[in-house]
Enzyme design. Structure first.
Site, PDB file in Angstrom:
ATOM      1  CG  ASP A  45      -3.054 -26.243  29.040  1.00 55.77           C
ATOM      2  OD1 ASP A  45      -2.213 -26.328  29.971  1.00 55.77           O
ATOM      3  OD2 ASP A  45      -2.724 -26.082  27.839  1.00 55.77           O
ATOM      4  CB  SER A  46      -2.192 -29.086  34.183  1.00 54.61           C
ATOM      5  OG  SER A  46      -2.770 -28.117  35.028  1.00 54.61           O
ATOM      6  CG  ASP A  84      -3.014 -22.485  30.876  1.00 55.26           C
ATOM      7  OD1 ASP A  84      -2.411 -21.620  30.217  1.00 55.26           O
ATOM      8  OD2 ASP A  84      -2.515 -23.576  31.209  1.00 55.26           O
ATOM      9  CE  LYS A 114      -0.007 -21.187  32.439  1.00 54.63           C
ATOM     10  NZ  LYS A 114       0.448 -21.862  31.187  1.00 54.63           N
ATOM     11  CD  GLU A 116       1.884 -24.147  27.151  1.00 54.69           C
ATOM     12  OE1 GLU A 116       2.417 -24.682  26.170  1.00 54.69           O
ATOM     13  OE2 GLU A 116       1.250 -24.786  28.005  1.00 54.69           O
ATOM     14  CD  GLU A 184       6.031 -26.731  32.778  1.00 53.01           C
ATOM     15  OE1 GLU A 184       5.135 -25.944  32.402  1.00 53.01           O
ATOM     16  OE2 GLU A 184       5.846 -27.945  32.956  1.00 53.01           O
TER      17      GLU A 184
HETATM   18  O1  KIV Z   1      -1.447 -25.978  32.827  1.00 46.69           O
HETATM   19  C1  KIV Z   1      -0.835 -25.723  33.883  1.00 46.69           C
HETATM   20  O2  KIV Z   1      -1.250 -26.117  34.977  1.00 46.69           O
HETATM   21  C2  KIV Z   1       0.369 -24.931  33.793  1.00 46.69           C
HETATM   22  C3  KIV Z   1       1.211 -24.800  35.013  1.00 46.69           C
HETATM   23  C4  KIV Z   1       1.780 -26.079  35.421  1.00 46.69           C
HETATM   24  C5  KIV Z   1       2.218 -23.723  34.882  1.00 46.69           C
HETATM   25  O3  KIV Z   1       0.671 -24.429  32.754  1.00 46.69           O
END
Ligand code: KIV
Length: 265
Positions: A45-46, A84, A114, A116, A184
């Site tokens: 989600d970056s 993510d 993934k 968080e 992280e």
């Molecule tokens: O969103 C993302 O790219 C991430 C990574 C930097 C671990 O969570």
């Protein structure tokens, strides 16, 4: 080459072989990354900060994540594709978390998701997703979706109490069934202790050299991001693009492109 799976992750840790993960958000870069032999492609989600020009990741939606995950999945043949889960897609209860995780698999074509956050808040949802048959990678330490609560980019796990808390979180996430954990901005001795303690691999970002693998944001290693100490620019793609853009503009303006040979007779 067979597809990288969660079992490959576990075997890599047992063999002491580092696991490589990088983000991607589109077809051509994901295809190239897969051809270079990356183990896993994270559609992070970056996306919000690297591609959409946002200040944080909080505004990224499920539909946007699925759109980008499906592009990446069409490109990748060997690596594991990890989608993510964006803010509010798993925080509101186990049923919704399972539904949204499932969309990453059915609509996005990913092999894992993934998310968080600490196990005491989301352990129930994580266990429900895992029981549905979807592999979950956890993400602790600095968690960008909690940036307002954490008060900005800060190293986590410094001091005895913070270290102990992170270790308990990591253990709880392993018990909940996660196949790997992103650490992280975790103080490096704490990251080393967590890595040593767990049977599942740790994937570090700004967490020092002792994790079982590393993840970075593609745009950062290509020179597009703001400089930070925890990553390295591995190739000046930004510089290469700038040269190509400027040369194109100059040649069109001065009339040296296209030539008659570059046209149709
Ligand atoms: O969103 C993302 O790219 C991430 C990574 C930097 C671990 O969570």
């Amino acid at each position: 080459m067979p597809r990288i799976r969660t079992t490959t992750f576990r075997k890599r840790k047992e063999a002491g072989e580092k696991i490589t993960v990088l983000t991607a958000y589109d077809y051509p870069s994901a295809k190239l990354l897969d051809e270079c032999g990356i183990d896993a492609v994270l559609v992070g989600d970056s996306l919000g900060t690297a591609v959409q020009g946002r200040n944080d990741t909080l505004g990224v939606t499920m539909d946007q994540m699925l759109y980008h995950t499906s592009m990446v999945s069409r490109a990748v043949e060997n690596a594991m594709v990890i989608g993510d889960m964006p803010f509010l897609s798993y925080q509101l209860g186990a049923e919704e978390a399972v539904r949204n995780a499932g969309r990453f698999i059915t609509e996005g074509g990913a092999q894992a998701v993934k998310l968080e956050g600490p196990v005491d808040k989301f352990g129930h949802s994580i266990a429900a997703i895992v029981q549905t048959g979807i592999p979950v990678m956890a993400h602790i330490g600095f968690t960008p979706q909690s940036i307002h609560q954490l008060g900005g980019y800060k190293v986590q796990g410094r001091g005895d109490q913070a270290r102990q808390q992170l270790k308990e979180e990591a253990l709880g996430l392993q018990q909940a069934g996660c196949f790997a954990i992103v650490l992280e901005l975790v103080q490096q001795d704490t990251a080393a202790e967590i890595t040593e303690m767990l049977t599942i691999p740790t994937i570090g970002i700004g967490a020092g050299p002792h994790c079982d693998g590393q993840v970075l944001v593609m745009h950062d290693i290509l020179g597009f991001g703001p400089q930070r100490t925890f990553f390295k620019v591995f190739g000046d793609a930004r510089g290469a693009m700038e040269t190509a853009f400027c040369n194109y503009i100059r040649e069109v303006r001065e009339g040296s492109f296209p030539t008659e040979e570059q046209g149709h007779r």
